[in-house]
Design a protein around this motif. Structure first.
Motif, PDB file in Angstrom:
ATOM      1  N   LEU A   1      -0.032   0.127  -4.147  1.00  0.00           N
ATOM      2  CA  LEU A   1       1.350  -0.250  -3.871  1.00  0.00           C
ATOM      3  C   LEU A   1       1.752   0.082  -2.444  1.00  0.00           C
ATOM      4  O   LEU A   1       2.582  -0.619  -1.839  1.00  0.00           O
ATOM      5  N   PHE A   2       1.197   1.132  -1.901  1.00  0.00           N
ATOM      6  CA  PHE A   2       1.516   1.505  -0.518  1.00  0.00           C
ATOM      7  C   PHE A   2       1.142   0.394   0.454  1.00  0.00           C
ATOM      8  O   PHE A   2       1.846   0.124   1.435  1.00  0.00           O
TER       9      PHE A   2
ATOM     10  N   GLU B   1       2.960  -3.459  -1.638  1.00  0.00           N
ATOM     11  CA  GLU B   1       4.358  -3.632  -2.018  1.00  0.00           C
ATOM     12  C   GLU B   1       5.257  -3.694  -0.776  1.00  0.00           C
ATOM     13  O   GLU B   1       5.306  -2.763   0.019  1.00  0.00           O
ATOM     14  N   ASN B   2       5.986  -4.795  -0.652  1.00  0.00           N
ATOM     15  CA  ASN B   2       6.850  -4.986   0.515  1.00  0.00           C
ATOM     16  C   ASN B   2       8.335  -4.837   0.194  1.00  0.00           C
ATOM     17  O   ASN B   2       9.146  -4.659   1.098  1.00  0.00           O
TER      18      ASN B   2
ATOM     19  N   ARG C   1      11.622  -3.181  -0.535  1.00  0.00           N
ATOM     20  CA  ARG C   1      12.106  -1.838  -0.193  1.00  0.00           C
ATOM     21  C   ARG C   1      12.543  -1.066  -1.444  1.00  0.00           C
ATOM     22  O   ARG C   1      12.237   0.121  -1.586  1.00  0.00           O
TER      23      ARG C   1
ATOM     24  N   ASN D   1      11.523  -1.409  -4.560  1.00  0.00           N
ATOM     25  CA  ASN D   1      10.359  -1.022  -5.352  1.00  0.00           C
ATOM     26  C   ASN D   1       9.582   0.112  -4.694  1.00  0.00           C
ATOM     27  O   ASN D   1       9.040   0.987  -5.380  1.00  0.00           O
ATOM     28  N   ARG D   2       9.513   0.100  -3.383  1.00  0.00           N
ATOM     29  CA  ARG D   2       8.812   1.179  -2.682  1.00  0.00           C
ATOM     30  C   ARG D   2       9.536   2.514  -2.901  1.00  0.00           C
ATOM     31  O   ARG D   2       8.901   3.559  -3.078  1.00  0.00           O
TER      32      ARG D   2
ATOM     33  N   LEU E   1       7.236   4.764  -5.047  1.00  0.00           N
ATOM     34  CA  LEU E   1       6.490   5.564  -4.082  1.00  0.00           C
ATOM     35  C   LEU E   1       7.272   6.770  -3.565  1.00  0.00           C
ATOM     36  O   LEU E   1       6.864   7.909  -3.757  1.00  0.00           O
ATOM     37  N   TYR E   2       8.403   6.524  -2.937  1.00  0.00           N
ATOM     38  CA  TYR E   2       9.091   7.588  -2.225  1.00  0.00           C
ATOM     39  C   TYR E   2       9.732   8.623  -3.154  1.00  0.00           C
ATOM     40  O   TYR E   2       9.545   9.836  -2.963  1.00  0.00           O
TER      41      TYR E   2
END
Length: 253
Positions: free
Chosen positions: A28-29, A32-33, A35, A37-38, A42-43
């Motif tokens: 995903l890093f 995935e584009n 924002r 979803n990131r 992720l964050y």
């Protein structure tokens, strides 16, 4: 820090779930584009995991609730959802392949629940030990369906309220947890002894307004409660039920 590492090792089970989660994060890093979803996949999970690893956070949590439940903070990290989303994202053009791989990943990362040594075949629709159902029914029959307070043996405490909410107890399943090993609970401590002191037990249950006492039949020969005004109700599935007619339990929650 060692306790935190041990918590992760115990949480990971077979270890596969963390491996697949790591792979999903890397995928995903780079792919995935979006924002939003990131941030979600992720964050935020990364930030929460860093917080989980901080010794001051662990120390504060242990003071409040003990180390036995610290692993629950990991429940807030959406590992399975992230793995599933990463597979769907990777195989968006070949969704059927993605679904098959997802099922395979979930199967590989766990163990068959039916092989668990603690799993037993259900004997009733409630999926509870039958002796719990029978004992609770006997108490309710004796009270004509009225709510009451009962001291239950350790092997029953985690099941009683699942079946019959009209039976209250001075202690619950928390007494079976290691973090409560040093917590003083007179009724439980006396009930858990190999040889029960009848005088101490009666005094303890009256302090907690208990109307009923349930004792394993293995221990009934070691106690005599009749001299304290306790009535023998009956023997149900290997458990002796006693009633204290002099007490009236508080029925307010």
């Amino acid at each position: 820090m060692s306790q935190i590492i041990n918590t992760i090792e115990e949480y990971q089970g077979s270890g596969w779930i963390l491996v697949f989660y790591g792979i999903a994060l890397v995928a995903l890093f780079f792919r995935e584009n979006d924002r939003g979803n990131r941030i979600a996949f992720l964050y935020l999970p990364a930030l929460w995991f860093v917080i989980f690893l901080l010794p001051p956070v662990h120390s504060l949590y242990v003071r409040i609730d003990g180390n036995d439940t610290y692993y629950r903070l990991l429940w807030l990290i959406p590992m399975i959802v992230t793995i599933g989303y990463a597979l769907v994202r990777q195989f968006a053009d070949h969704l059927y392949i993605g679904v098959i791989l997802l099922c395979a990943v979930l199967a590989i990362s766990g163990t068959c629940v039916y092989r668990n040594e603690n799993l037993t075949r259900a004997t009733n629709p409630y999926h509870l030990p039958q002796y719990v159902v029978d004992v609770c029914d006997a108490i309710m029959e004796d009270t004509d369906g009225e709510r009451t307070m009962a001291a239950m043996p350790p092997e029953m405490v985690q099941f009683v309220r699942q079946y019959e909410t009209r039976i209250m107890m001075p202690y619950g399943r928390e007494m079976l947890m290691p973090s409560y090993a040093n917590v003083e609970m007179p009724v439980y401590d006396i009930m858990n002894q190999d040889t029960i002191n009848g005088k101490e037990l009666v005094a303890a249950i009256r302090d907690y307004n208990c109307n009923y006492i349930v004792v394993s039949s293995i221990k009934i020969d070691t106690i005599d409660l009749s001299e304290y005004g306790i009535e023998f109700v009956g023997l149900v599935d290997g458990f002796a039920i006693y009633h204290d007619p002099t007490e009236s339990a508080s029925l307010t929650d």
